[in-house]
Design a protein around this motif. Structure first.
Motif, PDB file in Angstrom:
ATOM      1  N   THR A 199       0.814  -1.222   0.000  1.00 67.00           N
ATOM      2  CA  THR A 199       0.000   0.000   0.000  1.00 67.00           C
ATOM      3  C   THR A 199       0.844   1.267   0.000  1.00 67.00           C
ATOM      4  N   GLU A 200       1.787   1.349   0.934  1.00 65.22           N
ATOM      5  CA  GLU A 200       2.579   2.580   1.063  1.00 65.22           C
ATOM      6  C   GLU A 200       3.477   2.793  -0.154  1.00 65.22           C
ATOM      7  N   ALA A 201       3.964   1.720  -0.693  1.00 70.13           N
ATOM      8  CA  ALA A 201       4.837   1.840  -1.865  1.00 70.13           C
ATOM      9  C   ALA A 201       4.078   2.426  -3.044  1.00 70.13           C
ATOM     10  N   VAL A 242       5.479   6.373  -8.951  1.00 71.12           N
ATOM     11  CA  VAL A 242       5.456   4.908  -9.041  1.00 71.12           C
ATOM     12  C   VAL A 242       4.324   4.464  -9.972  1.00 71.12           C
ATOM     13  N   TYR A 243       4.639   3.555 -10.866  1.00 70.09           N
ATOM     14  CA  TYR A 243       3.641   3.060 -11.827  1.00 70.09           C
ATOM     15  C   TYR A 243       3.156   1.661 -11.510  1.00 70.09           C
ATOM     16  N   ALA A 244       3.963   0.874 -10.813  1.00 68.89           N
ATOM     17  CA  ALA A 244       3.538  -0.491 -10.510  1.00 68.89           C
ATOM     18  C   ALA A 244       4.338  -1.042  -9.343  1.00 68.89           C
ATOM     19  N   VAL A 245       3.668  -1.810  -8.509  1.00 74.41           N
ATOM     20  CA  VAL A 245       4.337  -2.599  -7.470  1.00 74.41           C
ATOM     21  C   VAL A 245       3.751  -3.997  -7.597  1.00 74.41           C
ATOM     22  N   ASP A 304       9.336   6.391 -12.322  1.00 80.77           N
ATOM     23  CA  ASP A 304       9.878   7.274 -13.360  1.00 80.77           C
ATOM     24  C   ASP A 304      11.343   7.629 -13.152  1.00 80.77           C
ATOM     25  N   HIS A 305      11.902   7.246 -12.019  1.00 84.96           N
ATOM     26  CA  HIS A 305      13.319   7.523 -11.744  1.00 84.96           C
ATOM     27  C   HIS A 305      13.824   6.365 -10.878  1.00 84.96           C
TER      28      HIS A 305
END
Lengths: 152, 774
Positions: free
Chosen positions: B73-75, B81-84, B124-125
């Protein structure tokens, strides 16, 4: 942040640079110069070696912001386009290139050595290149290449 | 012809006459060489797309633990962020593996090694991805590690996999199992965990495609086994997973198993964006398999005259958490376990074990390295027991063509083992030049200024090694080559396409050389290696010059036959014995019949050939007997060392090698293989070891895992023999691995000679030399 610096004789600008980025990351990912290599990013292998105001440095250990207003010269800037520097030519001819990942850093380091010491002994070559790791060649052909370049 | 670094193989007049320049036996420049020296060669970590994301891998901090919970959740809340992703997001089998698919793409309920992938992030980075990764909360219930391979096989430890903890057991028995001998020597030996330490880190770029598939650019050793595994893991058909080789920064076995392949594709398919993944050096130590650490028990029996009567051994190889290529490594260590010696009575048991240590698999020498340290240490011990010179005891037992291996296989091509040993023995020794002006760079301890030659003792040591070349034990081993010959810009040009992986060894140069020699065409270009053509097999087992070289040679012959058919159609029937030389069709008498350009006209000759070496057989499961190996490669080393016996520091002064290569296809590239392999063996002898305790890697950096620098590496004179193997293309013998096998044992033997210490473990540490390791 925005950075202005000179790279291989050209003024270059980069925007949105994160303060934690290295000079190596700036060159490779923002300025389109991937010739300096990312083998360890710990300052141990020398594959990212570039000139910073004429002094060879591990660009992975230099913060991008430290290059503000300074002059960087990379392996891509050692010779005119389409030509080879004597060190590059000697590496090619001596068989000093296998996978080639260490090659750009070794070429910059050897280029610097020959600018300081025109006719180095084997011991001087070994000491000058001791910060550049190569895993393929066992260094014999690299020694040959530097000896050859020194003679030219 | 002698160069400062050794003897370049000499060519007979017959071999050079009529050859195109840059053909077989010459040393033309690498086609990728100019790009590499300019910094313009595109390695996998240089791949770039303006719209790309960066992928990172969350890895287990424990060697062995149950996963209780994963909270992303926090990530996911981190901007950028586009995907975990976790195992729940893997659409296919969530498994991969070279020989058995037993390794999760992302861990499900258990982690079995330190560094096992658990979750993925795309952002993205790269720093955004790393920060998000640290916000993934994984609940672990730590389990006790299984750290000892021998205990894993025989002891009362929990089974790490459904079939138990034995990956493979190979038993090789031959002759009298109860043989007795005049002189018996026994020893227990250990080999540490070596890392390939290729300089180009694991990396690549995955691009989602409109057809629901993915295009992957990656550094690997075998495109098609990568493709198979990605397809299984992601549940995609092969036409939806297209892999192109990106520039490879060294391999040495460490790229046989998957690293970023499935992960990058998964992130790209999930986000719909190109995803780049690049390991840093620390992650690289977690992200690939290593050389198997080994414990080896040996007993050698010999006559008073020094003839071997029997060899008995038990070998334990620590395979770590997953199978990888352990079964094949076990096969090699067992079948090559007595070394290049004639022995009638042999009992070898070799086990590969599952533990919770880092997974081990392929590294240059592949099972032969571990066995060689033990059998060569034993030969020195036997020499001492007999009062014989170490070279003499080896010469009295050296195998040769016609010898019978412990597997019952008769060696049916040259095996000049004694000759190789004599070559290194007969070289003049380097002078002991520590005169009045000491060069610290030549001292043990170097410019740390630890000695000015006081307490420095010189030693000389010898070792022999043997390696199987190509894939063994009945494996259907083939390569594929496609050649297109046509007139381009008024001259004949050949395009070569294979899926064979260039890792730095120079296969791309040799492919061009073969075409120039066979077709007399100067202009030879190579298409990028990819999966649009059939498999070339892996760049491993010293096999690519043999196998893809063989496929290119066969394709050249197919093209040549079509050229001759065209020629006959245009010129009328001509006598047999035509050849292609210098862009011309030449009669057996030497007369030029036609220009190739004129015969070709507008025709495009396009031939694809799949080529196999002669078949091998599986090992008998009870006795280990069988025609298991295609070819054997041999090398000998002599090491000269200076040892500071007070501090336990070693300086290798010279490392001479002699190797039979059947045919030196490219002498300069060959020397590079011999020097590079010898240096990796030197590293294993005196400095290279991944320190693992309780399953945890303690030194994942080039600060703490040391590989030889140019100051650690000595002059390495080389002798090359070219005794043709009648079964192989051009008579060549795979050359990459043999020099990595005997160099380490030779260095350790030299340190023993200098110090008198037993030294039963490789790498040798200072405290082993000073005797303070208690």
């Amino acid at each position: 942040m925005r950075l202005n610096l000179t790279v291989n004789g050209e003024p270059r600008q980069a925007d949105d640079v994160w303060e934690g980025e290295s000079l190596l990351f700036l060159l490779r990912e923002r300025l389109g110069l991937p010739g300096s290599k990312n083998a360890c990013e710990q300052g141990e292998c020398g594959s990212c070696t570039v000139y910073l105001d004429g002094t060879p440095v591990c660009s992975c250990l230099v913060a991008a912001g430290q290059a503000e207003g300074r002059a960087v010269r990379t392996v891509e800037g050692l010779a005119e386009e389409g030509d080879l520097d004597r060190v590059q030519r000697a590496f090619l001819e001596a068989g000093a290139v296998q996978c080639g990942f260490c090659t750009p850093g070794l070429i910059v380091a050897a280029h610097d050595l020959l600018a300081r010491v025109p006719d180095p002994s084997d011991g001087e070559i070994r000491e000058a290149l001791a910060g550049n790791l190569c895993r393929c060649t066992g260094y014999e052909a690299i020694l040959d290449a530097v000896r050859t370049a020194a003679r030219r | 012809m002698t160069s400062p670094t050794g003897t370049v193989p000499t060519r007979t007049a017959e071999a050079t006459t009529g050859r195109a320049s840059g053909g077989v036996g010459d040393s033309p420049q690498r086609p990728d060489g100019a790009l590499k020296v300019r910094g313009e060669f595109a390695y996998s970590s240089d791949a770039w797309h303006e719209d790309m994301l960066w992928g990172t891998t969350l890895r287990s901090p424990y060697a062995h633990a149950r996963i209780v919970s994963i909270d992303i959740t926090e990530a996911l809340r981190v901007p950028g962020v586009y995907a975990v992703l976790t195992h729940a997001d893997v659409p296919g089998a969530n498994l991969h593996g070279l020989e058995r698919q037993d390794q999760p793409v992302l861990a499900v309920d258990v982690v079995r090694y330190h560094g096992e992938p658990v979750a993925l992030v795309a952002a993205d980075h790269p720093e955004t991805a790393r920060r998000a990764m640290r916000r993934i909360e994984v609940g672990y219930e730590v389990l006790p590690p299984v750290s000892d391979a021998e205990q894993a096989v025989h002891g009362d430890v929990p089974a790490l996999h459904p079939g138990g903890n034995v990956v493979r057991h190979v038993r090789v028995v031959r002759g009298d199992q109860d043989a007795t001998a005049d002189v018996v020597v026994r020893g227990e030996y250990q080999v540490g965990m070596q890392d390939q330490a290729f300089l180009g880190p694991e990396s690549g770029l995955a691009m989602p495609a409109e057809d629901g598939g993915v295009d992957l650019f990656v550094a690997t050793q075998w495109l098609h086994v990568d493709q198979q595994q990605v397809c299984i893991a992601l549940g995609l058909p092969p036409d939806k997973v297209r892999i192109t080789l990106a520039g490879v920064g060294g391999a040495f076995g460490g790229r046989e198993d998957l690293s970023i392949q499935v992960h990058a594709c998964l992130l790209a398919l999930h986000t719909g964006k190109p995803v780049k993944m690049v390991y840093n050096r620390e992650e690289s130590f977690y992200g690939h398999v290593h050389r198997h650490p080994a414990t080896l028990y040996y007993e050698h029996g010999a006559t008073h005259e020094g003839k071997l009567v029997y060899v008995r051994s038990r070998i334990y190889l620590d395979g770590g958490a997953y199978t990888s290529s352990t079964p094949a490594v076990v096969g090699n260590a067992a079948t090559l376990g007595v070394g290049p010696y004639d022995v009638d009575n042999v009992t070898i048991d070799c086990w590969g074990a599952y533990t919770t240590n880092p997974p081990c698999g392929a590294m240059r020498g592949f099972g032969a390295v571990q066995a060689a340290f033990a059998y060569e240490s034993q030969m020195d011990k036997l020499a001492e027991a007999l009062g014989l010179d170490p070279v003499e005891v080896r010469l009295r037992n050296a195998m040769s063509e016609g010898s019978v291996m412990p597997t019952g296989q008769v060696v049916d091509s040259p095996a000049p083992v004694a000759e190789l040993l004599r070559l290194v023995r007969d070289r003049s020794l380097p002078t002991n030049g520590h005169g009045e002006s000491v060069d610290l760079r030549a001292m043990p301890g170097g410019v740390s200024n630890t000695t000015h030659a006081e307490n420095v003792v010189r030693g000389v040591g010898y070792a022999l090694g043997v390696k199987n070349i190509c894939f063994s034990e009945g494996f259907d081993d083939y390569s594929t080559a496609r050649l297109r010959l046509q007139v381009v810009g008024g001259e004949p040009a050949v395009e070569v396409h294979t899926a064979a992986v260039e890792v730095g060894q120079g296969l791309v140069t040799i492919e061009q050389q073969i075409v120039r020699t066979e077709l007399g065409v100067e202009r030879v270009t190579l298409r990028p290696a990819d999966t649009t053509i059939d498999s070339a097999g892996g760049t491993s087992a010293s096999r690519q010059t043999y196998m893809t070289g063989g496929a290119v040679l066969a394709a050249c012959r197919a093209v040549r036959d079509r050229v001759f058919a065209l020629a006959r159609a245009k010129l009328g029937p001509e006598p047999t014995g035509l050849s292609l030389v210098g862009g011309k069709i030449v009669a057996a008498t030497g007369g030029v019949l036609a220009d190739l350009v004129d015969v070709l006209g507008g025709n495009v000759i396009d031939e694809t050939v799949q080529w196999r070496h002669r078949p091998t057989t599986e090992l008998d499961p009870e006795t280990g007997q069988g025609f298991a190996h295609v070819q054997y490669g041999f090398a000998a080393h002599r090491a000269v060392v200076d040892v500071d016996v007070e501090l336990g520091l070693v300086k290798v002064v010279e490392l001479a090698c002699a190797q039979d290569v059947g045919r030196a296809m490219n002498p300069k590239a060959l020397l590079g293989q011999i020097h590079g392999g010898s240096t990796q063996g030197l590293g294993l002898a005196v400095m290279e070891e991944i320190q693992v305790s309780d399953g945890l890697i303690r030194n994942p950096s080039f600060t703490d895992y040391l590989i030889p620098t140019i100051l650690d590496t000595p002059p390495m004179p080389v002798d090359v023999l070219e005794l043709a193997d009648p079964h192989a293309p051009y008579g060549l013998r795979g050359a990459g691995e043999p020099p990595a096998i005997s160099s380490g044992p030779a260095v350790v033997a030299a340190i023993r000679a200098a110090t008198g210490m037993a030294l039963t473990r490789m790498p040798v540490r200072p405290e082993h030399i000073t005797g303070t390791d208690h």
